[in-house]
Design a protein around this motif. Sequence first.
Motif, PDB file in Angstrom:
ATOM      1  N   GLU A  35      10.466   6.281  22.346  1.00 26.07           N
ATOM      2  CA  GLU A  35      11.627   6.054  21.346  1.00 26.07           C
ATOM      3  C   GLU A  35      11.776   4.580  21.069  1.00 26.07           C
ATOM      4  N   LYS A  36      11.704   3.917  22.102  1.00 25.80           N
ATOM      5  CA  LYS A  36      11.858   2.154  21.975  1.00 25.80           C
ATOM      6  C   LYS A  36      10.730   1.600  21.219  1.00 25.80           C
ATOM      7  N   ILE A  37       9.388   2.319  21.631  1.00 24.38           N
ATOM      8  CA  ILE A  37       8.386   1.879  20.958  1.00 24.38           C
ATOM      9  C   ILE A  37       8.378   2.142  19.462  1.00 24.38           C
ATOM     10  N   LEU A  38       8.831   3.076  19.003  1.00 23.22           N
ATOM     11  CA  LEU A  38       9.023   3.760  17.421  1.00 23.22           C
ATOM     12  C   LEU A  38      10.033   2.873  16.859  1.00 23.22           C
ATOM     13  N   ALA A  39      11.128   2.314  17.638  1.00 27.46           N
ATOM     14  CA  ALA A  39      12.195   1.549  17.062  1.00 27.46           C
ATOM     15  C   ALA A  39      11.462   0.160  16.792  1.00 27.46           C
ATOM     16  N   PHE A  40      10.780  -0.385  17.456  1.00 28.48           N
ATOM     17  CA  PHE A  40       9.952  -1.541  17.543  1.00 28.48           C
ATOM     18  C   PHE A  40       8.959  -1.717  16.305  1.00 28.48           C
ATOM     19  N   LEU A  41       8.240  -0.427  16.080  1.00 30.62           N
ATOM     20  CA  LEU A  41       7.143  -0.473  14.835  1.00 30.62           C
ATOM     21  C   LEU A  41       7.746  -0.317  13.572  1.00 30.62           C
ATOM     22  N   GLU A  42       9.263   0.454  13.580  1.00 28.24           N
ATOM     23  CA  GLU A  42       9.688   0.624  12.316  1.00 28.24           C
ATOM     24  C   GLU A  42       9.712  -0.471  11.471  1.00 28.24           C
ATOM     25  N   ASN A  43       9.948  -1.646  11.801  1.00 28.63           N
ATOM     26  CA  ASN A  43       9.949  -2.928  11.103  1.00 28.63           C
ATOM     27  C   ASN A  43       8.798  -3.843  11.329  1.00 28.63           C
ATOM     28  N   ALA A  44       8.294  -3.862  12.612  1.00 27.42           N
ATOM     29  CA  ALA A  44       7.377  -4.816  13.021  1.00 27.42           C
ATOM     30  C   ALA A  44       6.047  -4.273  12.397  1.00 27.42           C
ATOM     31  N   LEU A  45       5.604  -2.936  12.230  1.00 27.40           N
ATOM     32  CA  LEU A  45       4.408  -2.631  11.475  1.00 27.40           C
ATOM     33  C   LEU A  45       4.442  -2.948  10.097  1.00 27.40           C
ATOM     34  N   ILE A  46       5.665  -2.577   9.260  1.00 25.07           N
ATOM     35  CA  ILE A  46       5.557  -2.847   7.907  1.00 25.07           C
ATOM     36  C   ILE A  46       5.646  -4.195   7.687  1.00 25.07           C
ATOM     37  N   ASP A  47       6.451  -4.790   8.372  1.00 23.59           N
ATOM     38  CA  ASP A  47       6.494  -6.656   8.025  1.00 23.59           C
ATOM     39  C   ASP A  47       5.068  -7.252   8.279  1.00 23.59           C
ATOM     40  N   THR A  48       4.303  -6.760   8.970  1.00 24.93           N
ATOM     41  CA  THR A  48       3.023  -7.401   9.266  1.00 24.93           C
ATOM     42  C   THR A  48       2.033  -6.808   8.475  1.00 24.93           C
ATOM     43  N   ALA A  49       2.134  -5.755   7.766  1.00 25.69           N
ATOM     44  CA  ALA A  49       1.246  -5.203   6.953  1.00 25.69           C
ATOM     45  C   ALA A  49       1.028  -5.728   5.653  1.00 25.69           C
ATOM     46  N   ASN A  50       0.055  -5.393   4.820  1.00 26.99           N
ATOM     47  CA  ASN A  50       0.060  -5.545   3.315  1.00 26.99           C
ATOM     48  C   ASN A  50       0.121  -4.347   2.773  1.00 26.99           C
ATOM     49  N   PHE A  51       1.366  -4.014   2.365  1.00 28.38           N
ATOM     50  CA  PHE A  51       1.696  -2.599   2.001  1.00 28.38           C
ATOM     51  C   PHE A  51       0.892  -2.021   0.801  1.00 28.38           C
ATOM     52  N   ASN A  52      -0.285  -1.745   0.937  1.00 28.24           N
ATOM     53  CA  ASN A  52      -1.006  -1.238  -0.375  1.00 28.24           C
ATOM     54  C   ASN A  52      -0.726   0.061  -0.977  1.00 28.24           C
ATOM     55  N   PRO A  53       0.207   0.790  -0.431  1.00 33.19           N
ATOM     56  CA  PRO A  53       0.812   2.171  -1.279  1.00 33.19           C
ATOM     57  C   PRO A  53       1.675   1.486  -2.524  1.00 33.19           C
ATOM     58  N   SER A  54       1.961   0.087  -2.404  1.00 32.90           N
ATOM     59  CA  SER A  54       2.886  -0.470  -3.449  1.00 32.90           C
ATOM     60  C   SER A  54       2.163  -0.626  -4.651  1.00 32.90           C
ATOM     61  N   PRO A  55       2.725  -0.249  -5.725  1.00 32.42           N
ATOM     62  CA  PRO A  55       1.938  -0.458  -7.068  1.00 32.42           C
ATOM     63  C   PRO A  55       1.795  -2.163  -7.427  1.00 32.42           C
ATOM     64  N   ASN A  56       2.393  -3.103  -6.665  1.00 33.85           N
ATOM     65  CA  ASN A  56       2.300  -4.292  -6.475  1.00 33.85           C
ATOM     66  C   ASN A  56       0.895  -4.843  -5.806  1.00 33.85           C
ATOM     67  N   TYR A  57       0.334  -3.816  -5.210  1.00 30.09           N
ATOM     68  CA  TYR A  57      -0.930  -4.210  -4.485  1.00 30.09           C
ATOM     69  C   TYR A  57      -2.137  -3.920  -5.419  1.00 30.09           C
ATOM     70  N   TYR A  58      -2.742  -4.904  -5.626  1.00 28.55           N
ATOM     71  CA  TYR A  58      -3.880  -4.893  -6.754  1.00 28.55           C
ATOM     72  C   TYR A  58      -5.388  -5.451  -5.901  1.00 28.55           C
ATOM     73  N   GLY A  59      -5.211  -5.612  -4.684  1.00 33.56           N
ATOM     74  CA  GLY A  59      -6.457  -6.361  -4.078  1.00 33.56           C
ATOM     75  C   GLY A  59      -7.680  -5.533  -3.806  1.00 33.56           C
ATOM     76  N   TYR A  60      -8.874  -5.676  -3.708  1.00 31.94           N
ATOM     77  CA  TYR A  60     -10.169  -5.352  -3.449  1.00 31.94           C
ATOM     78  C   TYR A  60     -10.314  -4.027  -4.375  1.00 31.94           C
ATOM     79  N   ILE A  61     -10.797  -3.154  -3.591  1.00 33.30           N
ATOM     80  CA  ILE A  61     -10.929  -1.602  -4.338  1.00 33.30           C
ATOM     81  C   ILE A  61     -10.161  -0.765  -3.380  1.00 33.30           C
ATOM     82  N   THR A  62      -8.886  -0.780  -3.293  1.00 31.84           N
ATOM     83  CA  THR A  62      -7.922  -0.185  -2.258  1.00 31.84           C
ATOM     84  C   THR A  62      -7.240   0.957  -3.041  1.00 31.84           C
ATOM     85  N   GLY A  63      -7.426   2.226  -2.577  1.00 28.44           N
ATOM     86  CA  GLY A  63      -6.811   3.210  -3.231  1.00 28.44           C
ATOM     87  C   GLY A  63      -5.127   3.261  -2.404  1.00 28.44           C
TER      88      GLY A  63
END
Length: 478
Positions: A57-85
């Motif tokens: 539970e504590k790990i998930l609470a940490f990852l909830e923000n830490a993982l998305i904040d340090t990601a390059n969120f390619n599901p976003s339509p504002n991501y145009y890099g490489y050839i990434t679906g």
Amino acid sequence: MDFESKRLNDLINKCGKIVIKWFEHNLRGKKIYNNYSPKEINSLFGGPIPKNATKPEKILAFLENALIDTANFNPSPNYYGYITGGGNQTAIFADILKNAINQNNLKWHSAPGNTEIEKIVIKWISSFIGYNKNAGGILVSGGSVANLVNLAVMRKIKSVNNISKKGIYGSKVMTIYVSEEAHSSIDKGMDILGLGKTNLRKIKVDKNFQIKPSKLRKTINQDIKKGYQPIGVIGIAGTTNTGSIDPLDKLARISRKYNLWFMVDAAYGGAAAKIPNLIKNFRGLEKADSLLINPHKWLFVPFEVACVLVKNKKHLKKTFSLVPEYLTGGKSKSDREDLMDYNIQLSKDFKALKVWMTFKTYGEKKLMNAIKNDIKVTKYAEKIVNDSKDFIALHSVTLSIFCFQYIGSNKYKNISKLNSVILDLIEKDGRIFLSGTKINNEYSLRINCINHRRTKQDIDFLFMVLREIGREAELSLI
């Protein structure tokens, strides 16, 4: 180590809430790239190896923000890099189920359902792109490994000597032909397989970045006269830089004339092969002896999964099958096929499930429409550039990749340098993400529009941001 059922259910629900939050709050309206440094990321996730347990539970609470904040969120339509679906949501469930069932797909009897599902998926992918209905295939990690597998099959089938026992030593130098726009993984494959990068002949392209068949024929003839052994031609169905498609039908005829293996790198573009107004561009793909296509690109499947298809399935098995005594179990059953016989790996995960669920959930028609939409919004971006005075197009759009340059007010004359600065500032800004490249040896802006969520409004936002950053870059250089 297992949790009791209620707690497991609560943890799965917590994961679901995190995923929903990411999709609700991070697709638009937030930075997708937060410019964390390697040191900052290490300070968040690093430290000495944990000696004692931590509540999940504590790990998930940490990852909830830490993982998305340090990601390059390619599901976003504002991501145009490489050839990434941009991925799809039903595949999220597939990976949960895959990890729960924890199968190793080396032998049929070690993963019966998984093995058959992978074979079904191979047929579906082949049908989706209009390839041979009896083709064999295998799912691998990505295009680099898929290219390596294809090259290995080509080398095995077209070599004169028994290279399984004696290697390539004493053989004539084997040469392979591809356009100068080829993906670097082909060079890497030549190196790994002992064929040598210098024996990959890079053929000149025309103004549309397509291979010149006349130059190809000339180079093959020159190599034959010099005593080399040409073994294969590689056509590209969607180049990495510009999305260009080689004249595949002409390459197929040349390959047949010289008795060469014809391979198509369709890792990116292959999924568009049956789009009605593009069918003529892909003519000849069906004649390939082998090809690759990456479902994690334009079939919108999350990473990682690529597909190798070989017209004659026996060629794939001849290249990779090796059965030691400890892996003979179940061999007496003639209706079983072991996936280990068709690829490099023994240990192999269940990549097929997320592809199977993608096809089942959305169907061929919806996937085709998503591809059409990607092409439509890319052409919209092209129109914006062509109608503007502060951008210039570097090629015409064929698929969903578009390269262009910002020229601004024309006060700064080194356009290549200007666009190089813009690329650096895009990372710093974080609202959009795109990967640059060099076209005709000049830095350019390159967008990849593979994302079923993208609209014309997203393209408008892209160019608003690019103009803001472009003006900033121009002022910094004047």
